[in-house]
Design an enzyme around this catalytic site. Structure first.
Site, mmCIF file in Angstrom:
data_model
loop_
_atom_site.group_PDB
_atom_site.id
_atom_site.type_symbol
_atom_site.label_atom_id
_atom_site.label_comp_id
_atom_site.label_asym_id
_atom_site.label_seq_id
_atom_site.Cartn_x
_atom_site.Cartn_y
_atom_site.Cartn_z
ATOM 1 N N ARG A 1 -11.300 -9.579 -41.979
ATOM 2 C CA ARG A 1 -10.976 -10.994 -42.124
ATOM 3 C C ARG A 1 -11.932 -11.832 -41.274
ATOM 4 O O ARG A 1 -12.101 -11.608 -40.090
ATOM 5 C CB ARG A 1 -9.526 -11.220 -41.647
ATOM 6 C CG ARG A 1 -9.037 -12.640 -41.697
ATOM 7 C CD ARG A 1 -7.670 -12.779 -41.039
ATOM 8 N NE ARG A 1 -7.705 -12.432 -39.621
ATOM 9 C CZ ARG A 1 -6.726 -12.690 -38.758
ATOM 10 N NH1 ARG A 1 -5.611 -13.262 -39.174
ATOM 11 N NH2 ARG A 1 -6.828 -12.338 -37.497
ATOM 12 N N ASN B 1 -3.620 -8.460 -34.297
ATOM 13 C CA ASN B 1 -4.141 -9.021 -35.542
ATOM 14 C C ASN B 1 -3.640 -8.194 -36.734
ATOM 15 O O ASN B 1 -3.231 -7.046 -36.585
ATOM 16 C CB ASN B 1 -5.675 -9.108 -35.516
ATOM 17 C CG ASN B 1 -6.333 -7.784 -35.199
ATOM 18 O OD1 ASN B 1 -5.678 -6.795 -34.909
ATOM 19 N ND2 ASN B 1 -7.647 -7.748 -35.242
ATOM 20 N N CYS C 1 -9.772 -7.586 -30.908
ATOM 21 C CA CYS C 1 -10.850 -6.787 -31.498
ATOM 22 C C CYS C 1 -11.054 -5.569 -30.610
ATOM 23 O O CYS C 1 -11.463 -5.708 -29.455
ATOM 24 C CB CYS C 1 -12.132 -7.605 -31.605
ATOM 25 S SG CYS C 1 -13.570 -6.635 -32.105
ATOM 26 N N GLY C 2 -10.749 -4.386 -31.134
ATOM 27 C CA GLY C 2 -10.839 -3.179 -30.325
ATOM 28 C C GLY C 2 -12.246 -2.857 -29.864
ATOM 29 O O GLY C 2 -12.475 -2.507 -28.697
ATOM 30 N N ASN C 3 -13.226 -2.978 -30.749
ATOM 31 C CA ASN C 3 -14.610 -2.706 -30.366
ATOM 32 C C ASN C 3 -15.117 -3.741 -29.363
ATOM 33 O O ASN C 3 -15.828 -3.399 -28.410
ATOM 34 C CB ASN C 3 -15.509 -2.716 -31.608
ATOM 35 C CG ASN C 3 -15.245 -1.535 -32.517
ATOM 36 O OD1 ASN C 3 -14.926 -0.450 -32.062
ATOM 37 N ND2 ASN C 3 -15.381 -1.744 -33.818
ATOM 38 N N ASN D 1 -6.889 -8.024 -42.507
ATOM 39 C CA ASN D 1 -7.989 -7.064 -42.554
ATOM 40 C C ASN D 1 -7.613 -5.907 -43.473
ATOM 41 O O ASN D 1 -6.449 -5.509 -43.531
ATOM 42 C CB ASN D 1 -8.278 -6.537 -41.148
ATOM 43 C CG ASN D 1 -8.637 -7.635 -40.169
ATOM 44 O OD1 ASN D 1 -9.695 -8.229 -40.249
ATOM 45 N ND2 ASN D 1 -7.737 -7.910 -39.236
ATOM 46 N N CYS E 1 -14.490 -1.411 -37.281
ATOM 47 C CA CYS E 1 -13.475 -2.351 -36.800
ATOM 48 C C CYS E 1 -12.470 -1.537 -35.998
ATOM 49 O O CYS E 1 -11.793 -0.671 -36.556
ATOM 50 C CB CYS E 1 -12.796 -3.066 -37.965
ATOM 51 S SG CYS E 1 -11.361 -4.065 -37.485
#
Length: 318
Positions: free
Chosen positions: A215, A162, A74-76, A196, A223
């Site tokens: 997702r 992902n 998850c980048g954030n 996603n 995202c």
């Protein structure tokens, strides 16, 4: 059990951060249910970040979504985890682990006071469909029609650890995206691990808007890996934009992304944006119950984030 937490966000993507570097607080078999309970207690939360011992980097992030599923990346969330770990270890540049990959973190200064900025260097971004996967394709999905989702749109598949499916469109409508996101869940024969979904709209050559149906979460304000995947698709369709910084607006603010071509089907990117704290406190947790007790707020960071939203809204003329 009483557990310290920091509630944080990257462009409106909200997480509860739990430090497990020195001691595992939530046992492996409980992490999924714990994350569901946290997000049920705070409907604004998108997931839980567990910060543990690193494999090669200074620490390791694992992220569990609001439905209890674990995401590869998850980048954030990584920006938030990177900021926290940099403060703990007193470092501004360092390597950091996730479930599948190692990334490099740079703590940056923002033009907006009290808006902490973090840059992540992302490698191993791939368009190899086997790493995603999508059934029925041998090599890649690039500007392909997927009739189970739409008869008009052209989709590209990207892996940033992902899986992502992205498209460029002049119209980004909530109901259309939600309908397609739900169709993805139904067509497991095509998307066996889910995927996603991101839509990108061009504002001008160097500025775009991206929205993602995630997702395991549904709509979030942003995202990180969805934005990276969407910008990669944008560059693939406009090759002169490789190595150029693209300003990416989303429902939660704005980030800066630069995509580089490494070799056939393999890319890298730098990804810079805010990593803001909202509050800190304690989670009172038992196997069958959970409550959240806020103890302090980061009001200066909240005000700085509102300034970022004002810039975004002015640009988009909202």
């Amino acid at each position: 059990m009483v557990i310290n937490y920091i509630k944080c966000h990257g462009t409106g993507n909200i997480f509860y951060l739990i430090d497990e570097v020195n001691k595992v607080l939530i046992e492996e078999k409980e992490k999924s249910d714990f994350s569901i309970m946290v997000c049920n207690s705070d409907k604004n939360a998108d997931g839980v970040l567990f910060i543990g011992k690193g494999d090669r980097g200074i620490a390791k992030m694992r992220i569990f979504n609001s439905d209890g599923s674990e995401a590869e990346m998850c980048g954030n969330g990584l920006r938030c985890a990177g900021r926290y770990s940099g403060e703990v270890f007193h470092l501004n540049e360092f390597s950091f682990d996730t479930l599948k990959e190692q990334y490099y973190i740079n703590i940056k200064k923002s033009d907006i006071p009290n808006l902490p900025n973090v840059e992540v260097e992302i490698g191993n971004i791939s368009t190899d469909v086997k790493s995603i996967p999508i059934e029925g394709f041998d090599n890649k999905v690039f500007n392909e029609k997927l009739f189970v989702l739409s008869k008009e749109l052209l989709y590209t598949a990207v892996s940033v650890s992902n899986p992502h499916l992205v498209t460029i469109t002049d119209s980004i409508e909530w109901d259309v995206m939600e309908e397609q996101g739900e169709l993805i869940k139904k067509h497991k024969e095509l998307f066996p691990k889910g995927i996603n979904l991101s839509f990108l709209k061009i504002i001008n050559e160097n500025e775009v808007f991206v929205r993602t149906y995630e997702r395991g979460v549904g709509f979030t304000k942003s995202c990180g890996t969805g934005m990276m995947s969407a910008v990669l698709n944008y560059c693939l369709n406009n090759p002169h934009l490789f190595d150029k910084r693209i300003k990416v607006y989303n429902d939660g603010g704005m980030v800066l992304i630069t995509v580089k071509r490494e070799e056939d089907d393999l890319y890298s990117a730098t990804f810079e944006g805010n990593a803001s704290y909202i509050e800190s406190g304690k989670i009172i947790y038992e196997i069958d119950s959970l409550s959240i007790k806020k103890e302090s707020e980061y009001l200066d960071e909240k005000e700085a984030y509102f300034k970022l939203l004002e810039i975004k809204d002015k640009k988009l003329k909202i």
